[in-house]
Scaffold this motif. Sequence first.
Motif, PDB file in Angstrom:
ATOM      1  N   GLN A  74      56.924  73.216  43.453  1.00  0.00           N
ATOM      2  CA  GLN A  74      56.212  74.418  43.892  1.00  0.00           C
ATOM      3  C   GLN A  74      55.600  74.261  45.283  1.00  0.00           C
ATOM      4  O   GLN A  74      54.980  75.191  45.787  1.00  0.00           O
ATOM      5  CB  GLN A  74      55.118  74.791  42.891  1.00  0.00           C
ATOM      6  CG  GLN A  74      55.663  75.380  41.600  1.00  0.00           C
ATOM      7  CD  GLN A  74      56.389  76.689  41.834  1.00  0.00           C
ATOM      8  OE1 GLN A  74      57.598  76.712  42.051  1.00  0.00           O
ATOM      9  NE2 GLN A  74      55.658  77.778  41.816  1.00  0.00           N
ATOM     10  N   ALA A  75      55.767  73.098  45.910  1.00  0.00           N
ATOM     11  CA  ALA A  75      55.242  72.857  47.260  1.00  0.00           C
ATOM     12  C   ALA A  75      56.322  72.197  48.107  1.00  0.00           C
ATOM     13  O   ALA A  75      56.684  71.049  47.864  1.00  0.00           O
ATOM     14  CB  ALA A  75      54.000  71.987  47.198  1.00  0.00           C
ATOM     15  N   ARG A  76      56.843  72.929  49.082  1.00  0.00           N
ATOM     16  CA  ARG A  76      57.891  72.366  49.935  1.00  0.00           C
ATOM     17  C   ARG A  76      57.339  71.329  50.901  1.00  0.00           C
ATOM     18  O   ARG A  76      57.992  70.327  51.178  1.00  0.00           O
ATOM     19  CB  ARG A  76      58.588  73.495  50.700  1.00  0.00           C
ATOM     20  CG  ARG A  76      59.397  74.385  49.790  1.00  0.00           C
ATOM     21  CD  ARG A  76      60.261  75.355  50.569  1.00  0.00           C
ATOM     22  NE  ARG A  76      61.074  76.107  49.650  1.00  0.00           N
ATOM     23  CZ  ARG A  76      61.016  77.424  49.504  1.00  0.00           C
ATOM     24  NH1 ARG A  76      60.200  78.136  50.253  1.00  0.00           N
ATOM     25  NH2 ARG A  76      61.782  78.031  48.633  1.00  0.00           N
TER      26      ARG A  76
ATOM     27  N   LEU B  63      53.989  75.637  52.453  1.00  0.00           N
ATOM     28  CA  LEU B  63      53.046  74.620  52.893  1.00  0.00           C
ATOM     29  C   LEU B  63      51.768  74.731  52.076  1.00  0.00           C
ATOM     30  O   LEU B  63      51.247  75.833  51.883  1.00  0.00           O
ATOM     31  CB  LEU B  63      52.715  74.793  54.377  1.00  0.00           C
ATOM     32  CG  LEU B  63      51.637  73.890  54.961  1.00  0.00           C
ATOM     33  CD1 LEU B  63      52.037  72.412  54.863  1.00  0.00           C
ATOM     34  CD2 LEU B  63      51.348  74.270  56.404  1.00  0.00           C
ATOM     35  N   VAL B  64      51.282  73.596  51.609  1.00  0.00           N
ATOM     36  CA  VAL B  64      49.975  73.512  50.951  1.00  0.00           C
ATOM     37  C   VAL B  64      49.118  72.585  51.806  1.00  0.00           C
ATOM     38  O   VAL B  64      49.504  71.458  52.065  1.00  0.00           O
ATOM     39  CB  VAL B  64      50.078  72.974  49.513  1.00  0.00           C
ATOM     40  CG1 VAL B  64      48.697  72.830  48.891  1.00  0.00           C
ATOM     41  CG2 VAL B  64      50.966  73.869  48.662  1.00  0.00           C
ATOM     42  N   VAL B  65      47.976  73.101  52.256  1.00  0.00           N
ATOM     43  CA  VAL B  65      47.017  72.316  53.033  1.00  0.00           C
ATOM     44  C   VAL B  65      45.807  72.135  52.136  1.00  0.00           C
ATOM     45  O   VAL B  65      45.179  73.115  51.723  1.00  0.00           O
ATOM     46  CB  VAL B  65      46.629  73.043  54.338  1.00  0.00           C
ATOM     47  CG1 VAL B  65      45.580  72.249  55.105  1.00  0.00           C
ATOM     48  CG2 VAL B  65      47.854  73.299  55.194  1.00  0.00           C
ATOM     49  N   VAL B  66      45.491  70.889  51.804  1.00  0.00           N
ATOM     50  CA  VAL B  66      44.445  70.640  50.810  1.00  0.00           C
ATOM     51  C   VAL B  66      43.495  69.537  51.274  1.00  0.00           C
ATOM     52  O   VAL B  66      43.925  68.542  51.845  1.00  0.00           O
ATOM     53  CB  VAL B  66      45.072  70.313  49.428  1.00  0.00           C
ATOM     54  CG1 VAL B  66      45.929  69.079  49.480  1.00  0.00           C
ATOM     55  CG2 VAL B  66      44.033  70.198  48.345  1.00  0.00           C
ATOM     56  N   ASN B  67      42.218  69.746  51.018  1.00  0.00           N
ATOM     57  CA  ASN B  67      41.208  68.732  51.304  1.00  0.00           C
ATOM     58  C   ASN B  67      41.348  67.636  50.259  1.00  0.00           C
ATOM     59  O   ASN B  67      41.343  67.901  49.055  1.00  0.00           O
ATOM     60  CB  ASN B  67      39.812  69.357  51.250  1.00  0.00           C
ATOM     61  CG  ASN B  67      38.721  68.414  51.678  1.00  0.00           C
ATOM     62  OD1 ASN B  67      38.809  67.207  51.473  1.00  0.00           O
ATOM     63  ND2 ASN B  67      37.689  68.958  52.283  1.00  0.00           N
ATOM     64  N   GLY B  68      41.442  66.388  50.706  1.00  0.00           N
ATOM     65  CA  GLY B  68      41.604  65.262  49.791  1.00  0.00           C
ATOM     66  C   GLY B  68      40.464  65.123  48.802  1.00  0.00           C
ATOM     67  O   GLY B  68      40.642  64.601  47.703  1.00  0.00           O
TER      68      GLY B  68
END
Length: 134
Positions: free
Chosen positions: A78-80, A55-60
């Motif tokens: 590289q990001a499921r 999981l990648v959690v990213v600020n837009g």
Amino acid sequence: MPNKSLRILIADTQHFHRMRIERLFNQLGYFRVAPVQGVNELLSLMEYSTEPFDLVVVNGALADGQLNLLDFFVDNPQARHVFIFDGLQAQLPIIAGGHVQVSHAALPELASITQLMATVDPRQPFIGTVISVR
């Protein structure tokens, strides 16, 4: 019981935001969390990681015009799973399905992280989930 081997990446320029999101994951039993503060760190980890992030959690707003986050993550092996929050800042449409999700919420809360993890870690029974035993 949460899958403790899941790899989670949090990307946000604000230290307080990264720590707050990491604590939400910790509350749910996930401790394999890597916080990064900039787009260059994000790109380096995505490029040189030996195994994909679950999981990648990213600020837009993180990319600030340097990178189209939606295009970058749509076909990135590289990001499921990807959760982009504050998508309004990056002018991204709300997407609530597939492996890339976009939210206009300024910061994820426990409820949205719990719902997200139900998709990422489907073996985990979460608060609010009804489990029937026969």
